[in-house]
Design a protein around this motif. Structure first.
Motif, short mmCIF file in Angstrom:
data_model
loop_
_atom_site.label_atom_id
_atom_site.label_comp_id
_atom_site.label_asym_id
_atom_site.label_seq_id
_atom_site.Cartn_x
_atom_site.Cartn_y
_atom_site.Cartn_z
N LEU A 1 1.06 -1.34 -0.38
CA LEU A 1 -0.15 -0.30 0.16
C LEU A 1 1.14 1.16 0.07
N GLN A 2 1.89 1.06 0.70
CA GLN A 2 3.14 2.47 0.94
C GLN A 2 3.10 2.65 -0.36
N SER A 3 3.84 1.42 -1.17
CA SER A 3 4.60 1.75 -1.84
C SER A 3 4.08 2.47 -3.38
N LEU B 1 8.44 10.02 1.78
CA LEU B 1 8.62 11.48 0.61
C LEU B 1 9.64 11.72 1.17
N ARG B 2 10.08 12.16 1.60
CA ARG B 2 11.40 12.99 2.50
C ARG B 2 12.59 13.05 1.51
N SER B 3 13.01 11.57 0.87
CA SER B 3 13.66 11.51 -0.20
C SER B 3 13.66 11.23 -1.30
N ALA B 4 12.03 11.59 -1.65
CA ALA B 4 11.74 12.13 -2.87
C ALA B 4 12.33 12.26 -3.72
N HIS B 5 13.11 12.67 -5.37
CA HIS B 5 13.04 13.83 -6.16
C HIS B 5 12.32 13.74 -6.95
N THR B 6 12.30 15.44 -6.48
CA THR B 6 11.19 16.66 -7.17
C THR B 6 11.78 17.28 -6.71
#
Length: 216
Positions: free
Chosen positions: A4-6, A43-48
């Motif tokens: 669910l998280q992924s 989401l802390r480590s997301a590339h955006t």
């Protein structure tokens, strides 16, 4: 990472990428509760491009700004305090003002906001979503106000502010995140067609519901 998280993480980032590519901005409404915590941490480590994110809240409890029960505190501690979204693009609900005034002020904030790109919602064990509770006002009519002052919530604290069902529905995409054994009865009621608050969330393209497989 649990499925669910992924899946939720990918959907959020895909929505952000599409919105930023097409419109240069990503307008996201956050859910509170326990289910989104792990997703927010990821989401802390997301590339955006964080400078293009605009963050709102679907509801808030009317307690002090630092109270750990606040959705804005949870989102800050798990994610928002760690990324470079400009402070003036984080639109918290001023619940400390009390439900009536806070709802009024947040409605003013939303006056200049068009359609949300993505709205995240949860499901309570009693069937509530945001702070829209069974047996209470949901603001489901098209002419409903954007925000509702909740003065007698059946769960503490009694005073809350919630975006109305009509305003939550004005979103290009809505994702419900549902996990935990305590939600089983609410999921069954929803699937059976019972008129509980999530049924009032009706964006043009329908809703996506991510449910732990154990609850199906």
């Amino acid at each position: 990472m649990p499925e669910l998280q992924s899946v939720a993480l990918k959907m959020i980032l895909d929505s952000a990428a599409t919105a930023i590519r097409m419109r240069g901005q990503f307008h996201l409404v956050l859910a509170g509760g326990d289910t989104p915590r792990a997703i927010y941490k990821q989401l802390r480590s997301a590339h955006t491009d964080w400078s293009a994110w605009y963050v709102y809240f679907g509801d808030e409890r009317c307690v002090s700004p630092t109270d750990p029960r606040r959705n804005s505190v949870m989102a800050g501690e798990t994610w928002l305090d760690y990324v470079e979204i400009p402070a003036d693009q984080l639109y918290t609900i001023p619940g400390e003002l009390g439900a009536d005034l806070a709802a009024c002020e947040y409605a003013q904030t939303l006056n200049t906001v068009g359609i949300f790109d993505l709205t995240l919602l949860g499901l309570g064990e009693d069937g509530h979503t945001a702070s829209l509770f069974p047996g209470h006002e949901w603001g489901a009519e098209p002419d409903s106000p954007d925000t509702l002052a909740v003065l007698d919530a059946p769960k503490p604290p009694p005073q809350r502010v919630s975006l109305s069902a009509a305003r939550l529905s004005r979103s290009r995409q809505v994702i419900f995140l549902v996990s935990g054994e305590s939600k089983r009865d609410a999921v069954m009621r929803w699937r059976a067609g019972e008129n509980i608050p999530p049924r009032a969330i009706a964006p043009e393209k329908g809703v996506d519901v991510l449910v732990e497989s154990a609850l199906l």
